[in-house]
Design an enzyme around this catalytic site. Sequence first.
Site, mmCIF file in Angstrom:
data_model
loop_
_atom_site.group_PDB
_atom_site.id
_atom_site.type_symbol
_atom_site.label_atom_id
_atom_site.label_comp_id
_atom_site.label_asym_id
_atom_site.label_seq_id
_atom_site.Cartn_x
_atom_site.Cartn_y
_atom_site.Cartn_z
ATOM 1 N N MET A 23 0.819 -1.206 0.000
ATOM 2 C CA MET A 23 0.000 0.000 0.000
ATOM 3 C C MET A 23 0.859 1.264 0.000
ATOM 4 S SD MET A 23 -2.765 -1.566 -0.240
ATOM 5 C CE MET A 23 -4.028 -0.345 -0.040
ATOM 6 N N HIS B 60 -5.236 -5.583 -7.549
ATOM 7 C CA HIS B 60 -6.096 -4.509 -7.019
ATOM 8 C C HIS B 60 -7.539 -5.007 -6.947
ATOM 9 C CE1 HIS B 60 -7.237 -0.532 -5.865
ATOM 10 N NE2 HIS B 60 -8.114 -0.447 -6.853
HETATM 11 C C1 GAR Z 1 -5.934 -6.979 -1.237
HETATM 12 O O1 GAR Z 1 -7.322 -6.821 -1.302
HETATM 13 C C2 GAR Z 1 -5.278 -6.263 -2.402
HETATM 14 O O2 GAR Z 1 -5.982 -6.366 -3.597
HETATM 15 C C3 GAR Z 1 -5.263 -4.831 -1.904
HETATM 16 O O3 GAR Z 1 -4.852 -4.968 -0.555
HETATM 17 C C4 GAR Z 1 -5.378 -6.197 -0.043
HETATM 18 C C5 GAR Z 1 -4.274 -6.959 0.654
HETATM 19 O O4 GAR Z 1 -4.783 -8.100 1.312
HETATM 20 N N1 GAR Z 1 -4.403 -3.995 -2.668
HETATM 21 C C6 GAR Z 1 -4.720 -2.734 -2.976
HETATM 22 O O5 GAR Z 1 -5.719 -2.178 -2.573
HETATM 23 C C7 GAR Z 1 -3.718 -2.026 -3.875
HETATM 24 N N2 GAR Z 1 -4.191 -0.739 -4.186
HETATM 25 P P1 GAR Z 1 -3.789 -9.196 1.878
HETATM 26 O O6 GAR Z 1 -2.713 -8.453 2.665
HETATM 27 O O7 GAR Z 1 -4.633 -10.065 2.760
HETATM 28 O O8 GAR Z 1 -3.192 -9.934 0.702
#
Ligand code: GAR
Length: 196
Positions: free
Chosen positions: A91, A110
Amino acid sequence: MTTRLVVLISGNGSNLQAILDACAGGALPARVVAVFSNKAEAYGLVRASQAGVPAIVLPQAKDIHRRDYDALLAGHVAHYRPDYVILAGWMRLLTSAFLERFPQRVINLHPALPGAFPGTRAIERAYAAWQAGEIDRSGVMVHLVPDEGVDDGPVLAIEKIRFQQGEFLEAFEKRVHQVEHRLLVRTLKQVFQGKI
Ligand code: GAR
């Protein structure tokens, strides 16, 4: 030859776990050679350690410029000689100081469709837009990261997800993550096999 992956995370790491499991189970012909987090408290670091993968924390110090941090991060990542760098819940925007070190080699996940809800809290924002009657579906995308655009770049795969009548945010979120875990692994496999 096994594809070498470096995975960048900032939080829970459930998508990292999906990759680790797919590698261990043979579904993905790849190996996670290192996991980096910009957050020391990211649970994904525990997941990496449990899988025997180097888990490295690199927080951005207050007095370091964004591009200097990215150059530093790129140097550490390059040390592991990745074929691909996977942003799985990373992030933090990466500047060209990082991206130019790994051209065509950085892949982002994403939880929204192309052009919709870039940035943070995409699932919540999509859900709110549905509640407001603005959309009837959202989705998940996997894309290349060629430049500094936010959650933007050549799309490798998408999957649309329809909202379900009366569905709470938590239930929708759970469905999105289930799709992510599946779509990310499937897309990476296709990329490694040269199919996309
Ligand atoms: C996921 O939903 C991913 O798509 C999102 O963060 C989350 C991480 O989950 N990414 C974004 O929003 C990028 N802009 P995780 O740590 O459980 O894999």
